[in-house]
Design a protein around this motif. Structure first.
Motif, PDB file in Angstrom:
ATOM      1  N   LYS A   1       9.894  -4.728  -3.879  1.00 40.91           N
ATOM      2  CA  LYS A   1      10.412  -5.403  -5.067  1.00 40.91           C
ATOM      3  C   LYS A   1       9.405  -6.420  -5.611  1.00 40.91           C
ATOM      4  CE  LYS A   1      14.278  -8.322  -6.577  1.00 40.91           C
ATOM      5  NZ  LYS A   1      15.563  -8.962  -6.162  1.00 40.91           N
ATOM      6  N   TYR A   2       8.770  -7.136  -4.692  1.00 38.55           N
ATOM      7  CA  TYR A   2       7.832  -8.186  -5.126  1.00 38.55           C
ATOM      8  C   TYR A   2       6.369  -7.729  -5.042  1.00 38.55           C
ATOM      9  CZ  TYR A   2      11.991 -11.069  -5.157  1.00 38.55           C
ATOM     10  OH  TYR A   2      13.240 -11.565  -5.436  1.00 38.55           O
ATOM     11  N   GLU A   3       6.187  -6.404  -4.993  1.00 35.33           N
ATOM     12  CA  GLU A   3       4.883  -5.753  -5.152  1.00 35.33           C
ATOM     13  C   GLU A   3       3.828  -6.273  -4.176  1.00 35.33           C
ATOM     14  OE1 GLU A   3       4.780  -6.641  -9.537  1.00 35.33           O
ATOM     15  OE2 GLU A   3       4.422  -4.472  -9.629  1.00 35.33           O
ATOM     16  N   VAL A   4       4.159  -6.186  -2.889  1.00 43.73           N
ATOM     17  CA  VAL A   4       3.211  -6.649  -1.881  1.00 43.73           C
ATOM     18  C   VAL A   4       1.903  -5.860  -1.958  1.00 43.73           C
ATOM     19  CG1 VAL A   4       4.019  -5.133  -0.018  1.00 43.73           C
ATOM     20  CG2 VAL A   4       2.970  -7.320   0.548  1.00 43.73           C
ATOM     21  N   GLY A   5       1.988  -4.573  -2.276  1.00 44.23           N
ATOM     22  CA  GLY A   5       0.787  -3.748  -2.385  1.00 44.23           C
ATOM     23  C   GLY A   5      -0.130  -4.226  -3.502  1.00 44.23           C
ATOM     24  N   LYS A   6       0.456  -4.540  -4.635  1.00 47.43           N
ATOM     25  CA  LYS A   6      -0.324  -5.034  -5.772  1.00 47.43           C
ATOM     26  C   LYS A   6      -1.022  -6.348  -5.419  1.00 47.43           C
ATOM     27  CE  LYS A   6       0.225  -6.449 -10.600  1.00 47.43           C
ATOM     28  NZ  LYS A   6       1.207  -6.633 -11.711  1.00 47.43           N
ATOM     29  N   LYS A   7      -0.318  -7.247  -4.713  1.00 50.01           N
ATOM     30  CA  LYS A   7      -0.893  -8.530  -4.331  1.00 50.01           C
ATOM     31  C   LYS A   7      -2.012  -8.356  -3.305  1.00 50.01           C
ATOM     32  CE  LYS A   7       1.544 -11.216  -6.946  1.00 50.01           C
ATOM     33  NZ  LYS A   7       0.899 -12.033  -8.013  1.00 50.01           N
ATOM     34  N   LEU A   8      -1.836  -7.414  -2.362  1.00 51.18           N
ATOM     35  CA  LEU A   8      -2.897  -7.130  -1.390  1.00 51.18           C
ATOM     36  C   LEU A   8      -4.142  -6.600  -2.093  1.00 51.18           C
ATOM     37  CD1 LEU A   8      -0.925  -5.534   1.596  1.00 51.18           C
ATOM     38  CD2 LEU A   8      -2.180  -7.702   1.614  1.00 51.18           C
ATOM     39  N   ALA A   9      -3.921  -5.702  -3.060  1.00 48.75           N
ATOM     40  CA  ALA A   9      -5.045  -5.153  -3.818  1.00 48.75           C
ATOM     41  C   ALA A   9      -5.780  -6.265  -4.569  1.00 48.75           C
ATOM     42  CB  ALA A   9      -4.550  -4.092  -4.795  1.00 48.75           C
ATOM     43  N   GLU A  10      -5.012  -7.170  -5.166  1.00 48.55           N
ATOM     44  CA  GLU A  10      -5.609  -8.297  -5.897  1.00 48.55           C
ATOM     45  C   GLU A  10      -6.379  -9.207  -4.950  1.00 48.55           C
ATOM     46  OE1 GLU A  10      -4.105 -12.069  -8.639  1.00 48.55           O
ATOM     47  OE2 GLU A  10      -2.785 -10.331  -8.387  1.00 48.55           O
ATOM     48  N   LEU A  11      -5.817  -9.448  -3.772  1.00 52.35           N
ATOM     49  CA  LEU A  11      -6.489 -10.275  -2.757  1.00 52.35           C
ATOM     50  C   LEU A  11      -7.839  -9.673  -2.385  1.00 52.35           C
ATOM     51  CD1 LEU A  11      -6.729 -12.340  -0.415  1.00 52.35           C
ATOM     52  CD2 LEU A  11      -5.295 -10.808   0.952  1.00 52.35           C
ATOM     53  N   ILE A  12      -7.845  -8.375  -2.098  1.00 52.44           N
ATOM     54  CA  ILE A  12      -9.089  -7.729  -1.661  1.00 52.44           C
ATOM     55  C   ILE A  12     -10.128  -7.749  -2.775  1.00 52.44           C
ATOM     56  CG2 ILE A  12     -10.111  -5.576  -0.836  1.00 52.44           C
ATOM     57  CD1 ILE A  12      -7.307  -4.938   0.409  1.00 52.44           C
TER      58      ILE A  12
ATOM     59  N   ASN B   1      -1.167   1.730  -4.393  1.00 49.00           N
ATOM     60  CA  ASN B   1      -2.040   0.610  -4.759  1.00 49.00           C
ATOM     61  C   ASN B   1      -3.446   0.732  -4.152  1.00 49.00           C
ATOM     62  OD1 ASN B   1      -0.384  -1.642  -6.298  1.00 49.00           O
ATOM     63  ND2 ASN B   1       0.990  -0.778  -4.736  1.00 49.00           N
ATOM     64  N   ASN B   2      -3.709   1.957  -3.584  1.00 49.10           N
ATOM     65  CA  ASN B   2      -5.065   2.276  -3.129  1.00 49.10           C
ATOM     66  C   ASN B   2      -5.583   1.304  -2.055  1.00 49.10           C
ATOM     67  OD1 ASN B   2      -7.225   4.075  -3.279  1.00 49.10           O
ATOM     68  ND2 ASN B   2      -8.375   2.746  -4.687  1.00 49.10           N
ATOM     69  N   ILE B   3      -4.717   0.846  -1.197  1.00 52.93           N
ATOM     70  CA  ILE B   3      -5.093  -0.186  -0.232  1.00 52.93           C
ATOM     71  C   ILE B   3      -6.120   0.335   0.777  1.00 52.93           C
ATOM     72  CG2 ILE B   3      -4.243  -1.718   1.587  1.00 52.93           C
ATOM     73  CD1 ILE B   3      -3.504  -2.541  -1.285  1.00 52.93           C
ATOM     74  N   ASN B   4      -5.954   1.558   1.259  1.00 53.26           N
ATOM     75  CA  ASN B   4      -6.899   2.092   2.251  1.00 53.26           C
ATOM     76  C   ASN B   4      -8.333   2.069   1.740  1.00 53.26           C
ATOM     77  OD1 ASN B   4      -5.610   2.490   4.597  1.00 53.26           O
ATOM     78  ND2 ASN B   4      -5.281   4.703   4.390  1.00 53.26           N
TER      79      ASN B   4
END
Length: 639
Positions: A575-586, A621-624
């Motif tokens: 809901k709070y888009e943890v994947g998007k935030k991780l991508a932004e962090l990286i 969110n392409n985290i890998n």
């Protein structure tokens, strides 16, 4: 009145001032006396008077020269006439009159000439530039060499107008001030101040008309550091004087000089803080006017400023000042009380000092003061000072339990109603330092619904960056210190551990999850931790990762716990888009990430991959692929 002035000017133009006609000279003198007595100089604005009065200054009659100069001094109080008299030949003539003053004769004429030049220079850069071009500043600065005046009746007046002339000239800015420094103005001022210090009461006027020059130089010469002896002299003048204007000048000059840590130590060793303390104790009941109160605050601020230096603080810790500042905790005067708190807060900058202050119940006195001043309407500056001091005291581990037992948390929680950013910032910082390593307290605060709601509110709405950051950090610290000790073993030692290893590392069932359940019940808290991932500060990014790892260990690796507590962390994360935030962090921080952050990032990523829903979310969110772009990981692979 204007017509009377017109008549006087016409009469003056028609008079003869030749030395042979004494009656005419007397008449001229009388007219000049009437003109100089005119109250409003603007009445002369329409007249062209420069040539007329300059002719009169050439008279063989000393009285006429003196009265003519006095008239010019009065007339040039008007901006219009000041401009009319701003001529190179006029200024040069008056400068030449001051070139060689015979100090053993009557000083009335030099006094009036100083007034003339001083008034012409007032807010007049053109006149100042002319003086500079004529090297007239050499003459002006040399006036300070006059320390013995034979004309005792006019000596004080000369000292006053000399100071006024130099002040009006030097106020022209940095260039003029630096040039005066080249002309050795400082040694001359120091010599005068040395004379003044021999008897401060008798030499009050001398000092009152000399110290302003130091103030002007201080404002206009960058990084002007006084000689050691001059700083000591100012300290001694402050101790000896009963004149509030003189005290204010000394305090302001010392305040500026004490920005330098060496000067802080010098003044500390000279006993300035004790001097100020004694003066404030003596005169505190007299501080009833705005001016007296402002002077009192200035003196208090200087004590605190000196204590901000490390060496000066350590020196003063071994003096009676520590006890004096503790005594001010009982003061009914808010300024003295606040100064005592600020001073003690500065003393509390080493573990040993903090431990001493807790063991000797100084901490309890601070808490008592805070308990009486923890409301919305109480003094903000005092609240800020108290929280700063208590924050310092709670940092050493041996102090934490004692401060908690003394009621720190119960005293400061009511201050959640205060919304002044400086107070909130210190309040949150104090709580954060207090919960460090204190599992029981952290668990208790996590369950405090009011606290959590306020933290969420401040983390989203504060215009004060410090409050936003402290709100987020306190939430992260509460999670860490409440649960990390319980579940740390469930985290892999290296961030790249395979997901299946978590199956053998499930947390035990013998710990209380109720605090964490209460925390997550307000979903905005988890949202705040997710948003904290993209903080500008690496330390906050890392703290967010640790907090989210703990949440994930408790409720993603343990389905039973999640079901019992009715916590669906998967849905909250998505809901709070943890994947998007991780991508932004990286993307934002990959180049600056430390080894610890990278490991915690990998841990969190692996924990998320326990859930098929979250695996899909991370892939979207392409985290890998983003993880592979982190330079520090690439280096490890190369090795």
């Amino acid at each position: 009145m204007a017509s009377e002035i017109d008549d006087l000017i016409e009469k003056l133009k028609s008079t003869s001032v030749t030395p042979a006609v004494s009656a005419s000279a007397g008449n001229t003198n009388n007219i000049l006396i009437k003109i100089s007595a005119t109250k409003d100089p603007k009445l002369f604005d329409k007249h062209e008077l420069a040539d007329l009065f300059m002719n009169l200054t050439h008279s063989n009659e000393l009285n006429i020269r003196k009265e003519a100069a006095k008239c010019i001094a009065e007339i040039t109080k008007s901006e219009v006439q000041r401009t009319k008299f701003t001529k190179r030949e006029i200024i040069e003539e008056f400068l030449n009159c001051l070139r060689d003053i015979a100090v053993d004769v009557n000083m009335e004429l030099p006094i009036q000439i100083c007034r003339v030049l001083g008034n012409i220079c007032y807010l007049n850069d053109v006149a100042r530039d002319i003086i500079l071009e004529l090297r007239g500043d050499t003459i002006l600065v040399r006036l300070l060499d006059i320390t013995e005046i034979g004309d005792k009746e006019n000596a004080q007046q000369f000292i006053k107008v000399r100071g006024g002339l130099l002040s009006n000239y030097l106020l022209g800015g940095e260039g003029l001030a630096k040039r005066a420094m080249d002309l050795e103005i400082m040694p001359k001022l120091e010599k005068i101040i040395t004379i003044g210090l021999t008897n401060v009461e008798e030499n009050e006027d001398l000092l009152l008309n000399t110290l302003p020059l130091l103030s002007i130089l201080t404002e206009n010469v960058p990084d002007l550091n006084f000689d050691v002896n001059l700083n000591i002299q100012l300290s001694h003048i402050l101790a000896a004087s009963t004149n509030p204007d003189l005290a204010e000048m000394c305090l302001e000059l010392l305040h500026y000089q004490a920005e330098n840590d060496d000067v802080k130590l010098l003044l500390a060793k000279d006993g300035l803080c004790e001097t100020i303390y004694n003066l404030l104790e003596k005169y505190k009941t007299l501080a009833s006017t705005c001016e007296a109160r402002a002077l009192m605050k200035l003196a208090c601020e200087l004590i605190v400023l000196i204590l901000t230096g490390d060496e000066s603080m350590h020196y003063l810790y071994s003096t009676p000042l520590l006890k004096s500042m503790e005594d001010w905790l009982d003061s009914q005067d808010t300024d003295l009380l606040t100064t005592g708190v600020l001073a003690l807060g500065n003393f509390a900058r080493t573990d040993s000092h903090c431990i001493y202050m807790v063991e000797n119940k100084i901490m309890n006195k601070l808490l008592d003061v805070l308990a009486k001043n923890n409301g919305v309407k109480d003094d903000v500056r005092l609240q800020h000072a108290l929280l700063s001091a208590l924050r310092n005291l709670v940092i050493p581990k041996p102090n934490k339990n004692a401060v908690i037992q003394a009621g720190l948390v119960e005293t400061i929680l009511p201050m959640l109603e205060i919304h002044q950013p400086p107070v909130v910032f210190k309040l949150l910082g104090t709580l954060r330092m207090t919960v460090d390593g204190q599992e029981k307290l952290a668990l208790e605060l996590l369950r405090n619904t009011n606290l959590m709601e306020q933290l969420v509110h401040w983390s989203k709405s504060s215009d004060y960056a410090g409050v936003t950051g402290e709100s987020l950090r306190l939430m992260a610290w509460l999670i860490k210190h409440a649960y990390l000790g319980r579940i740390a073993y469930a985290l892999p030692r290296k961030g790249d551990a395979p997901v299946e290893q978590f199956a053998d590392k499930l947390p035990p069932e013998d710990y209380d999850r109720s605090s964490l359940k209460a925390f997550i019940a307000n979903e905005a808290t988890v949202e705040a931790m997710i948003n904290m991932l993209t903080s500008q500060h690496l330390v906050m990014q890392n703290e967010a990762l640790i907090a989210l790892c703990i949440l994930s260990v408790v409720y993603l690796t343990n389905r039973k716990a999640a079901k019992e507590d009715n916590v669906n962390l998967e849905e909250i994360y998505i809901k709070y888009e943890v994947g998007k935030k991780l991508a932004e962090l990286i993307r934002k921080s990959s180049d600056t990430m430390t080894k610890e952050i990278v490991e915690n990032l990998q841990n969190f990523n692996n924990l998320l991959r326990i859930s098929p829903k979250l695996v899909k979310h991370l892939e979207e969110n392409n985290i890998n692929e983003l993880l592979k772009s982190i330079p520090i990981l690439t280096e490890y692979c190369t090795l």
